[in-house]
Design a protein around this motif. Structure first.
Motif, short mmCIF file in Angstrom:
data_model
loop_
_atom_site.label_atom_id
_atom_site.label_comp_id
_atom_site.label_asym_id
_atom_site.label_seq_id
_atom_site.Cartn_x
_atom_site.Cartn_y
_atom_site.Cartn_z
N ALA A 1 -26.93 -15.75 10.10
CA ALA A 1 -28.38 -15.83 10.23
C ALA A 1 -28.89 -14.80 11.23
O ALA A 1 -29.91 -14.15 11.00
CB ALA A 1 -28.78 -17.24 10.66
N ALA A 2 -28.15 -14.63 12.33
CA ALA A 2 -28.57 -13.65 13.34
C ALA A 2 -28.60 -12.25 12.73
O ALA A 2 -29.55 -11.50 12.94
CB ALA A 2 -27.61 -13.69 14.53
N ALA A 3 -27.58 -11.92 11.95
CA ALA A 3 -27.54 -10.60 11.31
C ALA A 3 -28.71 -10.45 10.34
O ALA A 3 -29.37 -9.41 10.32
CB ALA A 3 -26.21 -10.42 10.58
N ARG A 4 -28.97 -11.49 9.56
CA ARG A 4 -30.09 -11.43 8.60
C ARG A 4 -31.40 -11.19 9.35
O ARG A 4 -32.22 -10.40 8.94
CB ARG A 4 -30.17 -12.73 7.80
CG ARG A 4 -28.94 -13.02 6.97
CD ARG A 4 -29.03 -12.49 5.54
NE ARG A 4 -29.94 -13.22 4.69
CZ ARG A 4 -31.01 -12.70 4.11
NH1 ARG A 4 -31.31 -11.45 4.32
NH2 ARG A 4 -31.77 -13.43 3.34
N LEU A 5 -31.56 -11.90 10.48
CA LEU A 5 -32.80 -11.77 11.24
C LEU A 5 -32.91 -10.41 11.91
O LEU A 5 -33.99 -10.00 12.34
CB LEU A 5 -32.90 -12.88 12.28
CG LEU A 5 -33.30 -14.24 11.69
CD1 LEU A 5 -32.81 -15.37 12.54
CD2 LEU A 5 -34.81 -14.31 11.53
N LEU A 6 -31.79 -9.71 12.03
CA LEU A 6 -31.85 -8.36 12.59
C LEU A 6 -31.98 -7.32 11.48
O LEU A 6 -31.86 -6.13 11.73
CB LEU A 6 -30.60 -8.09 13.43
CG LEU A 6 -30.54 -8.88 14.74
CD1 LEU A 6 -29.14 -8.85 15.33
CD2 LEU A 6 -31.55 -8.35 15.74
N GLY A 7 -32.19 -7.81 10.27
CA GLY A 7 -32.51 -6.90 9.18
C GLY A 7 -31.39 -6.63 8.20
O GLY A 7 -31.51 -5.75 7.35
N ALA A 8 -30.28 -7.36 8.29
CA ALA A 8 -29.15 -7.09 7.41
C ALA A 8 -29.38 -7.65 6.01
O ALA A 8 -29.82 -8.78 5.86
CB ALA A 8 -27.87 -7.68 8.00
N GLN B 1 -24.12 -16.73 13.07
CA GLN B 1 -23.91 -15.28 13.19
C GLN B 1 -24.47 -14.58 11.96
O GLN B 1 -25.07 -13.51 12.06
CB GLN B 1 -22.42 -14.97 13.35
CG GLN B 1 -21.98 -15.08 14.79
CD GLN B 1 -20.50 -14.87 14.95
OE1 GLN B 1 -19.77 -14.63 14.00
NE2 GLN B 1 -20.03 -14.99 16.18
N THR C 1 -20.60 -6.24 7.76
CA THR C 1 -20.62 -6.20 9.23
C THR C 1 -20.36 -7.56 9.88
O THR C 1 -20.10 -7.60 11.08
CB THR C 1 -21.98 -5.69 9.74
OG1 THR C 1 -23.00 -6.53 9.25
CG2 THR C 1 -22.23 -4.27 9.31
N VAL C 2 -20.43 -8.64 9.13
CA VAL C 2 -20.18 -9.95 9.74
C VAL C 2 -19.03 -10.68 9.06
O VAL C 2 -18.05 -11.04 9.71
CB VAL C 2 -21.45 -10.84 9.72
CG1 VAL C 2 -21.17 -12.17 10.40
CG2 VAL C 2 -22.61 -10.14 10.39
N VAL D 1 -24.45 -7.91 5.55
CA VAL D 1 -23.86 -9.09 6.18
C VAL D 1 -22.38 -9.16 5.84
O VAL D 1 -21.52 -9.39 6.70
CB VAL D 1 -24.58 -10.38 5.73
CG1 VAL D 1 -23.78 -11.61 6.12
CG2 VAL D 1 -25.97 -10.44 6.32
#
Ligand SMILES: Nc1ncnc2c1ncn2[C@@H]1O[C@H](COP(=O)(O)OP(=O)(O)OP(=O)(O)O)[C@@H](O)[C@H]1O
Ligand SMILES: [Mg+2]
Lengths: 279, 283
Positions: free
Chosen positions: B179-186, B177, B194-195, B191
Motif C-alpha cells: 500500500a505504501a508503494a502504491r501511495l507513492l505512485g507505484a 508495504q 520493487t516490493v 509494485v
C-alpha cells in the motif's frame, strides 16, 4: 464546518476562507467477520480545509485507522461519501495528491535510507542527479545525515519513522494523511519528531489529517481536533486549537492555555476511554 | 575469536583424519582375533572400498594413469570421468535454471492472483503429492535416453520446491508495504518489481540451496534408470561390476560439485539479501 460538530468551543479553522480539501459525509464502515458483523465507523462527517492540520483523536480501536484508510482509498466504505477536492474517492484508486504515513513501520528493509526516501521519485522516473539532490536535502531536514547508505535495520525506530515521513513528504503531497506515525516512539523521540514535523508543516502548510490517541500530540501539532467516541467511531466533538504559530513542541506544553484545553478535552476523552475499557 | 576458529578447524581435521584412517585400515583389524567382534562388516572394502583404492580408481577413470596417454584414453572412453562430469553438470545446470525460473514465475503469478491460485490449487496439490522420482521412467519414455530426459527430471524436481517457496514468499509480502508503494505512485508492475520480488527473494533463496541438490538428485536418478552418459551411468556400470571404488569416485565428484554450487548460491544470496541481518558480515 461539519454540522455534527460538538458542544465544545466553536471550531474555527485557521484560514476560514480557504476551500474544502477533504470532505467526509455520513461515513459508515461495517466489517464482516467470522463471528458476525462489527460496526467500526458510524455516520461520521467532517471536512478538512486547505492548509488545516486536523487531528483525529479517539481511544484505541474506535476506527481512526479505518476512517483514514477509507479516505486514502485503501479500504472500501460501507456507506457515505468521501471526496478529495470534490472528487469521489474510489477504493483501490490512488490519488497522486495524497500522501500517507502508516501506523506500522513500512520502510522498505531492502533499500538504503536514500533509496527509501527517493523511492517515489525514482519510480516516477526523475533523473538521478536531480533526485539525489532532493534526497540529500530531505535527509538533512530529517536529521539523518550520515546514514544515507545504511539499511533500515541499522536505524532506531525514530529514525525509521523519519525515513517513512520523508519518503512521503518528498513527493510534496498536497493532502497528507498520517496514522499515528509516532505512536511507537518514546516520549523524547516523539517530541523531536513533533519539532521536525511542525517545522516542515509551518513552512509548507499541507492539508493534514493526523490520527492519534495522544491528546498532547494532537494539541501540539494541530489546528483542529476531531474527537471520536469509543467504538463504533462516532463524531463526538470538534475543537479549534488556536495556539500561536510557529509553535515550540516543548515550551507549548508548559503554557496555561495548553493545560486548560488539555484538561477540557481530557474530560471528554476520558469518558470514551472508560467506555472502551468497560466493554 | 581467532582461537575458537582455529580450534574448530583443528577438530574438523582430526575427525576427517580419523575417519580416513578407519576407512583405510579399520577392516584390517579383523586379522587380530581379539578385535574381530568389534569391527563391523560394513567396513569391508568390498562395500565401501578404501581411500587408496578410490584414488587409484580416480586416476584410472580420469585417464591419468593410462599407459597410452591421456588423450588416447579420453577418446577411447566416451563416458570417462571428465565427460561424465561435464554431462551431468550440464544437465543439472539446465534443470536447475529452467526449474528455478519457471518456479519463480509461477510462484509470483499465482502468489499475486488469488483467483488463479484458487483455480490451480487442486492440480498443484495433486501434482505435488506424486513422488517426482516415480515419474522418471515415464520421462525417459517420453524424452529418450539422451540429455533431455535428465534435464526434464531435474526441472520437475526443482520447479515444485522453488514454486512453493516463491508462492509463500509472495503471499507473505507485507500488505502495508505494498500500500505504501502504491501511495507513492507505484503501478501494479512497479509494485511487483520493487516490493514483491525483493521481499519474496529471501524465500526464493531459501529454496535455491536445496534446489541445487535436488537438481543433482534428479539428473543422477535419471541416469540410473536409463542413460548413455553421466556420473549416474558411471555408478550403475561400476555396480554391475561390483566395483565400490569406482562408485566412490563418482560420489566424491558429486560431493565436490554440490559443495561448489551451494557456495556460489550462498554468495549470491548473501549479496542480494545484504539488507538482512544474518547476511551482514558475509558480503
Ligand atoms: N479488517 C478488519 N476486519 C474486521 N474488523 C476490523 C478490521 N480492521 C479493523 N477492525 C476493527 O475495527 C475497529 C477499529 O479499528 P481501527 O484499526 O480503525 O482502530 P484505531 O482507532 O485505528 O485503533 P488504534 O488506535 O489502536 O490504531 C477495531 O475494533 C478493529 O477490531
Ligand atoms: Mg489505528
Amino acid at each position: 464546518m461539519s454540522a455534527t460538530a460538538g458542544q465544545g468551543r466553536p471550531a474555527v479553522p485557521e484560514s476560514a476562507a480557504s476551500r474544502t480539501r477533504i470532505s467526509v459525509e455520513g461515513l459508515d464502515k461495517l466489517f464482516k467477520t467470522a463471528d458476525g458483523e462489527l460496526l467500526a465507523v458510524d455516520n461520521v462527517s467532517f471536512e478538512v480545509k486547505q492548509g488545516e492540520f486536523v487531528a483525529l483523536l479517539g481511544p484505541s480501536g474506535c476506527g481512526k485507522s479505518t476512517i483514514l484508510n477509507m479516505v486514502a482509498g485503501l479500504l472500501p466504505k460501507t456507506k457515505g461519501a468521501i471526496r478529495i477536492d470534490g472528487d469521489d474517492v474510489v477504493h483501490g484508486k490512488i490519488n497522486p495528491k495524497v500522501g500517507y504515513v502508516f501506523q506500522r513501520d513500512t520502510v522498505f528493509p531492502w533499500r538504503t535510507v536514500e533509496a527509501n526516501i527517493g523511492y517515489g521519485l525514482e519510480i516516477a522516473g526523475m533523473a538521478k542527479a536531480e533526485r539525489a539532490a532532493k534526497v540529500k536535502r530531505a535527509i538533512e531536514l530529517a536529521g539523518l545525515a550520515g546514514f544515507d547508505k545504511n539499511f533500515p535495520r541499522m536505524l532506531s525506530g525514530g529514525m525509521r519513522q523519519r525515513v517513512a515521513l520523508m519518503r512521503t513528504l518528498i513527493m510534496e503531497p498536497e493532502v497528507l494523511l498520517m496514522d499515528e506515525p509516532f505512536g511507537a516512539l518514546d516520549t523524547h523521540t516523539k517530541l523531536e519528531m513533533h519539532k521536525t514535523l511542525l517545522e516542515i508543516w509551518e513552512r509548507e502548510r499541507q492539508t493534514v489529517l493526523f490520527v492519534t490517541h495522544d491528546l498532547g500530540e494532537a494539541l501540539t501539532l494541530s489546528s483542529r481536533i476531531i474527537l471520536l467516541s469509543a467504538r463504533p467511531g462516532r463524531l463526538k466533538e470538534d475543537f479549534a486549537v488556536t495556539f500561536a504559530r510557529p509553535r515550540d513542541a516543548v515550551s507549548l506544553r508548559e503554557t496555561a492555555e495548553f493545560g486548560e484545553l488539555y484538561s477540557h478535552i481530557w474530560h471528554s476523552l476520558g469518558e470514551e476511554f472508560r467506555r472502551t475499557k468497560a466493554e | 575469536m581467532v582461537g575458537t576458529k582455529v580450534k574448530i578447524l583443528l577438530w574438523q581435521l582430526v575427525i576427517l583424519a580419523t575417519a580416513f584412517c578407519i576407512w583405510e585400515w579399520g577392516y584390517d583389524l579383523r586379522k587380530v582375533a581379539a578385535l574381530k567382534p568389534f569391527v563391523p562388516s560394513i567396513l569391508d572394502p568390498y562395500f565401501i572400498s578404501k581411500p587408496s583404492a578410490i584414488w587409484t580408481s580416480f586416476l584410472k577413470l580420469g585417464c591419468l594413469s593410462d599407459p597410452a596417454g591421456f588423450i588416447a584414453c579420453f577418446d577411447k572412453n566416451p563416458n570417462n570421468l571428465w565427460l561424465a562430469t561435464v554431462v551431468t553438470l550440464k544437465n543439472m545446470w539446465w534443470g536447475f535454471v529452467s526449474g528455478s525460473v519457471s518456479g519463480v514465475l509461477a510462484g509470483l503469478i499465482l502468489g499475486r492472483s488469488d483467483y488463479l491460485a484458487k483455480i490451480c490449487e487442486p492440480y498443484i496439490v495433486a501434482m505435488n503429492s506424486i513422488p517426482r522420482i516415480a515419474l522418471v521412467p515415464l520421462i525417459i519414455l517420453m524424452f529418450g535416453l539422451g540429455d533431455m530426459s535428465k534435464v526434464v527430471t531435474a526441472w520437475i524436481v526443482v520447479f515444485f520446491v522453488v514454486f512453493f517457496n516463491t508462492f509463500e514468499g509472495t503471499r507473505s509480502v507485507d500488505r502495508d508495504q505494498i500500500a505504501a508503494a502504491r501511495l507513492l505512485g507505484a503501478s501494479e508492475l512497479t509494485v511487483l518489481r520493487t516490493v514483491v520480488i525483493p521481499s519474496a527473494l529471501a524465500w526464493v533463496f531459501a529454496s535455491l540451496t536445496p534446489a541445487v541438490s535436488f537438481a543433482l538428485i534428479g539428473v543422477i536418478v535419471g541416469e540410473f534408470i536409463g542413460a548413455e552418459r553421466g556420473l549416474g551411468k558411471l555408478i550403475i556400470e561400476a555396480e554391475a561390476r561390483a566395483n565400490a571404488a569406482e562408485m566412490m569416485v563418482a560420489i566424491f565428484i558429486m560431493m565436490i560439485v554440490g559443495i561448489m554450487l551451494a557456495f556460489v548460491v550462498r554468495r549470491v544470496q548473501a549479496y542480494l539479501l545484504r539488507w538482512q541481518p544474518q547476511f551482514e558480515r558475509q558480503v
